[in-house]
Design a protein around this motif. Sequence first.
Motif, PDB file in Angstrom:
ATOM      1  N   ALA A 242       0.851  -1.189   0.000  1.00 38.79           N
ATOM      2  CA  ALA A 242       0.000   0.000   0.000  1.00 38.79           C
ATOM      3  C   ALA A 242       0.886   1.238   0.000  1.00 38.79           C
ATOM      4  O   ALA A 242       0.952   1.979   0.981  1.00 38.79           O
ATOM      5  CB  ALA A 242      -0.926  -0.007   1.212  1.00 38.79           C
ATOM      6  N   PRO A 243       1.615   1.495  -1.110  1.00 34.88           N
ATOM      7  CA  PRO A 243       2.577   2.600  -1.117  1.00 34.88           C
ATOM      8  C   PRO A 243       1.926   3.972  -1.064  1.00 34.88           C
ATOM      9  O   PRO A 243       2.544   4.923  -0.584  1.00 34.88           O
ATOM     10  CB  PRO A 243       3.335   2.400  -2.426  1.00 34.88           C
ATOM     11  CG  PRO A 243       2.376   1.642  -3.293  1.00 34.88           C
ATOM     12  CD  PRO A 243       1.601   0.751  -2.370  1.00 34.88           C
ATOM     13  N   LEU A 297      -4.248   4.461  -7.863  1.00 35.28           N
ATOM     14  CA  LEU A 297      -3.319   3.629  -7.100  1.00 35.28           C
ATOM     15  C   LEU A 297      -2.295   3.025  -8.052  1.00 35.28           C
ATOM     16  O   LEU A 297      -2.557   2.866  -9.247  1.00 35.28           O
ATOM     17  CB  LEU A 297      -4.061   2.499  -6.388  1.00 35.28           C
ATOM     18  CG  LEU A 297      -5.150   2.888  -5.402  1.00 35.28           C
ATOM     19  CD1 LEU A 297      -6.506   2.814  -6.068  1.00 35.28           C
ATOM     20  CD2 LEU A 297      -5.121   1.958  -4.196  1.00 35.28           C
ATOM     21  N   PRO A 298      -1.120   2.664  -7.538  1.00 32.34           N
ATOM     22  CA  PRO A 298      -0.137   1.993  -8.402  1.00 32.34           C
ATOM     23  C   PRO A 298      -0.664   0.643  -8.870  1.00 32.34           C
ATOM     24  O   PRO A 298      -1.368  -0.064  -8.141  1.00 32.34           O
ATOM     25  CB  PRO A 298       1.092   1.851  -7.503  1.00 32.34           C
ATOM     26  CG  PRO A 298       0.612   2.068  -6.124  1.00 32.34           C
ATOM     27  CD  PRO A 298      -0.619   2.903  -6.191  1.00 32.34           C
ATOM     28  N   ILE A 299      -0.331   0.296 -10.065  1.00 30.75           N
ATOM     29  CA  ILE A 299      -0.871  -0.903 -10.691  1.00 30.75           C
ATOM     30  C   ILE A 299      -0.421  -2.172  -9.970  1.00 30.75           C
ATOM     31  O   ILE A 299      -1.075  -3.217 -10.060  1.00 30.75           O
ATOM     32  CB  ILE A 299      -0.446  -0.918 -12.178  1.00 30.75           C
ATOM     33  CG1 ILE A 299      -1.532  -1.542 -13.040  1.00 30.75           C
ATOM     34  CG2 ILE A 299       0.890  -1.591 -12.383  1.00 30.75           C
ATOM     35  CD1 ILE A 299      -1.338  -1.304 -14.516  1.00 30.75           C
ATOM     36  N   GLN A 303      -3.059  -7.111  -7.001  1.00 28.15           N
ATOM     37  CA  GLN A 303      -3.134  -8.368  -6.263  1.00 28.15           C
ATOM     38  C   GLN A 303      -3.576  -8.156  -4.820  1.00 28.15           C
ATOM     39  O   GLN A 303      -4.178  -9.037  -4.220  1.00 28.15           O
ATOM     40  CB  GLN A 303      -1.775  -9.087  -6.309  1.00 28.15           C
ATOM     41  CG  GLN A 303      -1.764 -10.486  -5.725  1.00 28.15           C
ATOM     42  CD  GLN A 303      -2.628 -11.474  -6.511  1.00 28.15           C
ATOM     43  OE1 GLN A 303      -3.124 -11.159  -7.594  1.00 28.15           O
ATOM     44  NE2 GLN A 303      -2.815 -12.675  -5.961  1.00 28.15           N
ATOM     45  N   VAL A 304      -3.316  -6.954  -4.301  1.00 29.83           N
ATOM     46  CA  VAL A 304      -3.770  -6.639  -2.946  1.00 29.83           C
ATOM     47  C   VAL A 304      -5.277  -6.429  -2.938  1.00 29.83           C
ATOM     48  O   VAL A 304      -5.989  -6.922  -2.051  1.00 29.83           O
ATOM     49  CB  VAL A 304      -3.045  -5.388  -2.411  1.00 29.83           C
ATOM     50  CG1 VAL A 304      -3.552  -5.016  -1.025  1.00 29.83           C
ATOM     51  CG2 VAL A 304      -1.540  -5.611  -2.397  1.00 29.83           C
ATOM     52  N   ASP A 585      -9.308 -12.768   2.129  1.00 29.07           N
ATOM     53  CA  ASP A 585      -8.315 -13.614   2.805  1.00 29.07           C
ATOM     54  C   ASP A 585      -8.901 -14.944   3.276  1.00 29.07           C
ATOM     55  O   ASP A 585      -8.265 -15.674   4.050  1.00 29.07           O
ATOM     56  CB  ASP A 585      -7.700 -12.866   3.993  1.00 29.07           C
ATOM     57  CG  ASP A 585      -8.766 -12.373   4.970  1.00 29.07           C
ATOM     58  OD1 ASP A 585      -9.968 -12.530   4.682  1.00 29.07           O
ATOM     59  OD2 ASP A 585      -8.377 -11.801   6.018  1.00 29.07           O
ATOM     60  N   LEU A 586     -10.112 -15.280   2.832  1.00 26.25           N
ATOM     61  CA  LEU A 586     -10.728 -16.534   3.261  1.00 26.25           C
ATOM     62  C   LEU A 586     -10.149 -17.704   2.475  1.00 26.25           C
ATOM     63  O   LEU A 586      -9.878 -17.600   1.270  1.00 26.25           O
ATOM     64  CB  LEU A 586     -12.243 -16.475   3.050  1.00 26.25           C
ATOM     65  CG  LEU A 586     -13.010 -15.452   3.907  1.00 26.25           C
ATOM     66  CD1 LEU A 586     -14.490 -15.450   3.517  1.00 26.25           C
ATOM     67  CD2 LEU A 586     -12.851 -15.761   5.393  1.00 26.25           C
ATOM     68  N   ALA A 587     -10.011 -18.829   3.144  1.00 27.81           N
ATOM     69  CA  ALA A 587      -9.528 -20.047   2.473  1.00 27.81           C
ATOM     70  C   ALA A 587     -10.598 -20.539   1.509  1.00 27.81           C
ATOM     71  O   ALA A 587     -11.803 -20.341   1.729  1.00 27.81           O
ATOM     72  CB  ALA A 587      -9.219 -21.116   3.512  1.00 27.81           C
TER      73      ALA A 587
END
Length: 921
Positions: A242-243, A297-299, A303-304, A585-587
């Motif tokens: 999160a830059p 936001l940065p590309i 993935q975040v 973040d769920l499995a």
Amino acid sequence: MTARDLRAAIRSRLAGADIDPRREAEIVDELALHLEERHAELRARGASADEATARALEELDVSDVLAARLARVAPRDGDLPVTGAPRRGLLTDLWRDLRHAARALRRSPVFTAVTLLSLALGIGANTAIFQLLDSIHLRALPVPAPDELVTVRVKDRTWAKGMFNGWHADLTYPLFQQLRDNQQAFSRVAAWSDRTINLAPSGHARWAAGLLVSGDFFSVLGIAPAAGRLLSTADDQRGCRAPGVVVSHGFWQRELGGDPAAIGRPLALDGHHVPIVGVTPASFFGPEVGRSFDVALPICMVQVLRPQPKSWLEIRHAWWLSVIGRLRPGWSIAKASAHLASLSPALMDATVPEAGYYSPDNIAAYRAYRLAAYPAATGISDLRERYTAPLYFLLATAGLVLLIACANLANLLLARATAREREIAVRLAIGASPRRLIRQLMTESLLLAALGAALALLLARGLSGLLVASLSTRDRVLSVGLDADLRVVGFTAGLAALTCVLFGLAPALQAARTDVGVVLRMHAMSAVGGRLRLRRALVVTQVALSFVLVAGALLFTRSFRNLVTVDTGFRAEGVLVLSARLPTDLAPDRLAALHPRILDRVRGLPAVESAAAAAIAPVSGDFWDNYVWLDGVEPPQRVDAFFNRISPGYFRTLGTQLVAGRDFRDTDTTQAPSVVIIDEELARQLLHGANPLGRRLSVEPGSREAPAVYEIVGLVRDAKYGALREDRTPLVYVPTAQNREPETYSQLVIRAAGPLAAVAAAAEQAVTEIVPSATLDWQALDDEIRETLRTERLLAALSGFFGLLAALLAGIGLYGVVAYSVARRTHEIGIRMALGATRRRISAMFLGEAIRLLAAGLAVGVAVSLLAGRAAGSLLYGLAPRDPLTLVLAGAVLAAITCLASVLPAWRAASVDPMAALRDE
């Protein structure tokens, strides 16, 4: 009345006639002598002094003696100005003409108001539509040297396979990387992707328009920060968390109150807290016309924000980026395209998708791709593809309305010239040349056009705002600059000048041909035949153009009705679509268990009749397609079919009929045989009417569904998939429980038994009780479908308004011509009635004139409509541009208006008293 008073009254009557001072003195002496004689004559008959004065002044412009006196002092053609007469410059003459025009218009307030209103509406409608076209098509991005900007995309990408995301999915990230590292045409090159981002940490979603941008994005565009700093290559590094985030100036003012201390403050984006590092300038709305961004936001954060088993930065078949570059000095777009074409084979070879996803044929097609450069000075925009044709059609329609208004105004000016005929004759008699008279009358028209254009500019801003609001949706509010730039002002000024010529020149030329002797000596109207012929020609033109507009209005109204009433294959009323985004973040196993649990909880709500899950809501614009064929059939017949992933109960919730076989069951899981349900159209194309149940359907290898062979267990009725306009769509439904890669995003279609808002609130509460961090949003399905028809609704509404306005203007024109004809032929009517003509026959005579004008106008209008119909063909649904019923209805509408417009003057003609008409003559 003293001699001084007489001369003062005469000079006031001659004010503005532009007479040489020496000749004016001679005329005043002549007229004063005449008025003294007339005054004495009236007093001798018993009139009081005031009555005699008023009567003599009333007869100033119509007396036989006046005509004779003026004829003796009138200049001959070729006469030179009187020696010693002062000469005036062109600007002085123009100023005098404008003052005289203003006085003349002030003396006719009704005529002036009607003219200005007509011009303001006609020019204003054209300006508003042009203003929107200017914003979408012509206006450059507010960045330094916008002409140096180009976009890069695959040339002629008629074939495409993969995952597509965003409004402009031009390139994959691996392809962008290869381009960035190997090209020489651009000083810098950058990529971006638009993405909707949720600002709410949980509960009901609050959406913001986001941009994922590469590190060079702002430097390529040449944007400087309004506060803080902008993103750079240091922020865009693989694996970033999160830059930082850059916010737009509008978002900074709206959400953060313009607080300078907001720099450094964290902002919640899709549940992730990212610090604000800067603010863009107020003038910068982003690279896409019509869609302003809120946060950038940065590309590397893709993935975040959207965790995937494999990042979109690595997937070679994920098309989701737009690319923009700035040309190096000395490079042209053509040279850059040639350079990209030479690089393309190596770039494509280095980024070929995995063999497991692309078949050999797919790989060969991919290797044949060639990149090219395209101008980007005006940014990019899907608005151009969506709305250019409708807006140009509306501009043409508004232009036709303006032409009709000009014809109507020309008719008004001809009638006004008739009323002012004696004034015009006097001016010609006392020395004004025809050219001078034309200039004066055209000055009046120019003043009217200029005032109308000024009002039109004020009106256009409001009208263009209404257009933007009509084309905006809940999820996408159009953001376009509507300031009147030089192009808009120039367009309005040019339109005003054109309308001035169109409605002012012909009446001015007719007025200049006034026969002075006939008017002043015989007290009759001069050049009546010529003026009446011109007025009839103008009415025929009005009817013809009105027919084109009324026919167009009927076409678009009926086309919109066809879309609204089209059989969709489902019932949208009472259905809401609840979108739920679960934590990332769920499995996978827990995620897979949550979906059926949420669905069962919603189904158990008291006001819910039924509910089901669906990957794609009906008519949402999203799609997922792939090639399918019947297993075991050689050679295979490949059909490009659309897919949807649904749960049991989907067809019952939407009211889609199950024709044969069964619905999905809760037992159709990953451990059970893979099954599908197909629609009737796919069955027709693959089986030609044979029973599909039990047959096996193969799906092209590498698609996201697995395995690639399914058993057909059901057949359902055809239903609309992506849009109401689409033809029959081959559809394949797969069960959600057989998805081996559970998704964090889910949509529930819910049939409600009560108010949708209350049911939606209860459903949201039920979901958050299970997953407190879930973010939710809902929309009524019929509202969502109606939003997809905004262009068609706008076309129907505006074309209907323009058509009605055109028909009314044509009716007014017909009324004016018939009424004028009645007034001119009053003596003839009296003679005919004295000789035995009945009132019915007199009425029929004038009604017949109106019908002849109508017939001539309709003949021309039908021909023009048939020629122009092709241009509207792509905008219609379920109708041919040359639809016979529409042409008949348009003719009937104009015929009805013609009858209404001509009945009153025809009735007046039949009510003429023969003796009064003959005495009056």
